[in-house]
Design an enzyme around this catalytic site. Structure first.
Site, PDB file in Angstrom:
ATOM      1  CG  ASP A  58      -1.728   1.209   1.662  1.00  0.00           C
ATOM      2  OD1 ASP A  58      -1.625   2.057   0.805  1.00  0.00           O
ATOM      3  OD2 ASP A  58      -2.469   1.161   2.293  1.00  0.00           O
ATOM      4  CE1 TYR A 145      -9.941  10.821  -8.515  1.00  0.00           C
ATOM      5  CE2 TYR A 145     -10.290  12.847  -9.468  1.00  0.00           C
ATOM      6  CZ  TYR A 145      -9.461  11.724  -9.390  1.00  0.00           C
ATOM      7  OH  TYR A 145      -8.765  11.350 -10.503  1.00  0.00           O
TER       8      TYR A 145
HETATM    9  C1  UD2 Z   1     -13.523  12.655 -15.354  1.00  0.00           C
HETATM   10  C2  UD2 Z   1     -12.667  11.709 -14.882  1.00  0.00           C
HETATM   11  C3  UD2 Z   1     -12.617  11.777 -13.272  1.00  0.00           C
HETATM   12  C4  UD2 Z   1     -12.384  13.171 -12.645  1.00  0.00           C
HETATM   13  C5  UD2 Z   1     -13.600  13.835 -13.432  1.00  0.00           C
HETATM   14  C6  UD2 Z   1     -13.437  15.579 -13.085  1.00  0.00           C
HETATM   15  C7  UD2 Z   1     -12.523   9.634 -15.806  1.00  0.00           C
HETATM   16  C8  UD2 Z   1     -12.935   8.305 -16.086  1.00  0.00           C
HETATM   17  N1  UD2 Z   1     -13.049  10.275 -14.867  1.00  0.00           N
HETATM   18  O1  UD2 Z   1     -14.814  12.298 -14.786  1.00  0.00           O
HETATM   19  O2  UD2 Z   1     -11.773  10.974 -12.538  1.00  0.00           O
HETATM   20  O3  UD2 Z   1     -11.357  13.604 -12.895  1.00  0.00           O
HETATM   21  O4  UD2 Z   1     -13.339  13.783 -14.967  1.00  0.00           O
HETATM   22  O5  UD2 Z   1     -14.425  16.456 -13.587  1.00  0.00           O
HETATM   23  O6  UD2 Z   1     -11.872  10.225 -17.020  1.00  0.00           O
HETATM   24  N2  UD2 Z   1     -21.648   9.030 -19.633  1.00  0.00           N
HETATM   25  C9  UD2 Z   1     -22.531   8.681 -20.434  1.00  0.00           C
HETATM   26  N3  UD2 Z   1     -22.757   7.282 -20.347  1.00  0.00           N
HETATM   27  C10 UD2 Z   1     -22.108   6.440 -19.658  1.00  0.00           C
HETATM   28  C11 UD2 Z   1     -20.968   7.040 -18.990  1.00  0.00           C
HETATM   29  C12 UD2 Z   1     -20.731   8.230 -18.914  1.00  0.00           C
HETATM   30  O7  UD2 Z   1     -23.381   9.437 -21.265  1.00  0.00           O
HETATM   31  O8  UD2 Z   1     -22.425   5.443 -19.775  1.00  0.00           O
HETATM   32  C13 UD2 Z   1     -21.366  10.449 -19.661  1.00  0.00           C
HETATM   33  C14 UD2 Z   1     -21.108  11.206 -18.013  1.00  0.00           C
HETATM   34  O9  UD2 Z   1     -22.480  11.478 -17.692  1.00  0.00           O
HETATM   35  C15 UD2 Z   1     -20.317  12.312 -18.347  1.00  0.00           C
HETATM   36  C16 UD2 Z   1     -19.616  11.874 -19.550  1.00  0.00           C
HETATM   37  O10 UD2 Z   1     -20.025  10.875 -20.016  1.00  0.00           O
HETATM   38  O11 UD2 Z   1     -21.041  13.583 -18.645  1.00  0.00           O
HETATM   39  C17 UD2 Z   1     -18.138  11.507 -18.996  1.00  0.00           C
HETATM   40  O12 UD2 Z   1     -18.097  10.735 -18.054  1.00  0.00           O
HETATM   41  P1  UD2 Z   1     -16.845   9.888 -17.291  1.00  0.00           P
HETATM   42  O13 UD2 Z   1     -17.263   9.090 -16.164  1.00  0.00           O
HETATM   43  O14 UD2 Z   1     -16.208   9.061 -18.283  1.00  0.00           O
HETATM   44  O15 UD2 Z   1     -15.673  11.122 -16.800  1.00  0.00           O
HETATM   45  P2  UD2 Z   1     -16.237  12.379 -15.809  1.00  0.00           P
HETATM   46  O16 UD2 Z   1     -15.919  13.394 -16.837  1.00  0.00           O
HETATM   47  O17 UD2 Z   1     -17.140  12.232 -15.186  1.00  0.00           O
END
Ligand code: UD2
Length: 324
Positions: A58, A145
């Site tokens: 860890d 986070y």
């Molecule tokens: C990203 C980072 C997170 C954090 C954040 C900061 C990733 C995986 N996560 O989250 O760690 O740094 O940015 O703002 O890079 N969506 C859909 N359908 C799905 C899944 C997601 O429409 O099945 C949409 C979701 O609602 C969002 C977008 O896609 O609007 C991106 O989602 P995400 O989870 O890939 O990444 P994010 O930007 O929330």
């Protein structure tokens, strides 16, 4: 290929079996002595090359960290609880890994007089007031986070100022690429899985929200630059500067896979960031880094890796690289 930015060094990659960390390890191994500290809570030992020395432990355990960091020149700190949702559900648990362990890494680096590159995040900006968002923009995280990454990012700057420790914080935008999987893996891997299975591609909300998707190979190149730069004590955006809507993404993934999936809409994600995109000016100017992989070719290479269908160029190229 360009010559590597870091050679003949002893380096430690925390979280080196994870998605980003393992690609970085692959890039470092040919020219450096590489150690990996990982507890395999989410990382996969299968991702690690034979030439890396693995310490199973860890990153928050001072003894394990001390052993792993002994005599290193550079620490790339990638161990983290990457799920925003998990940080909301259990802020103290993610704080322990994302912040307290990060502070331990900085302290250990002081002992070893080692450079530290920390994985920060666009999450530090929260809902950006202006787009594209520059490093000088106000920070206003919307999750534990984001708060933890911001504190780590600030500590990195402070350690450079107070103790003259060479540190760099890299603020990743939406990273994607091979080996990204699991429940918190990001929209691209989710859409690809859905498209391959000819299941509906699920857009949360209206799909007009946008992101700056950066390929993991570019993130690796940014790390190699950060390991070499004189411009330390700074935070740098790591994105492409291009924004893509989730609707466009769904269509791109469907086209690239030749899938017959429908595209459906679900409830928007509570607290979702509407738009996120990097201003890459400072990173280009001071770090000498610009992303090379465009979204369409990045997605194509992911599809080709899975289907084994050779197309123009070498599908492995985008992940093989690094070097400056
Ligand atoms: C990203 C980072 C997170 C954090 C954040 C900061 C990733 C995986 N996560 O989250 O760690 O740094 O940015 O703002 O890079 N969506 C859909 N359908 C799905 C899944 C997601 O429409 O099945 C949409 C979701 O609602 C969002 C977008 O896609 O609007 C991106 O989602 P995400 O989870 O890939 O990444 P994010 O930007 O929330």
């Amino acid at each position: 290929m360009d010559s590597p930015a870091i050679r003949d060094s002893t380096v430690l990659v925390t979280g080196g079996a994870g998605f980003i960390g393992s690609h970085l390890v692959d890039a470092l191994v040919p020219h450096n002595e590489v150690r990996v500290l990982d507890d395999f809570s989410t990382g996969d030992p299968a991702h690690l090359p034979d030439d890396a020395t693995v310490i199973v432990g860890d990153v928050g355990d001072p003894i394990a960290l001390q052993e792993a960091a002994r005599g290193v020149d550079v620490i790339f700190h990638h161990a983290a609880v990457v799920s925003v949702t998990q940080s909301v559900d259990n802020p103290r648990q993610s704080n322990r890994t994302n912040l307290e362990a990060g502070l331990l890494v900085l302290e250990q680096a002081r002992q070893e007089d080692a450079r530290v590159v920390v994985a920060s995040s666009a999450a530090v900006y929260g809902h950006p007031a202006e787009l594209p968002v520059s490093e000088a923009a106000p920070t206003d995280p919307t999750s534990p986070y984001g708060v933890q990454k911001l504190a780590l990012d600030e500590y990195a700057r402070l350690y450079a100022e107070l103790y003259d420790l060479p540190t760099v914080a890299l603020r990743y935008f939406n990273v994607y690429g091979p080996r990204q999987r699991g429940p918190y893996s990001g929209v691209i891997s989710t859409f690809l899985e859905q498209a391959r299975a000819d299941e509906p591609i699920t857009i949360e909300g209206d799909g007009q929200q946008s992101r700056d998707f950066v390929h993991v190979s570019d993130v690796v190149r940014a790390n190699l630059r950060a390991a070499a730069t004189d411009a330390v004590g700074e935070a740098y955006n790591v994105g492409t500067g291009e924004r893509t809507t989730i609707r466009e993404l769904a269509e791109t993934v469907r086209d690239a896979t030749g899938s017959s999936s429908s595209i459906v809409h679900r409830e928007p994600r509570p607290g979702d960031i509407r738009h996120s995109g990097a201003d890459t000016t400072k990173t280009a100017r001071e770090l000498g880094f610009e992303a090379r992989v465009g979204l369409e070719s990045g997605i194509r290479s992911l599809v080709e890796r899975d289907t084994g269908v050779p197309t123009r160029g070498d599908p492995e190229k985008a992940v093989e690289l690094p070097g400056e």
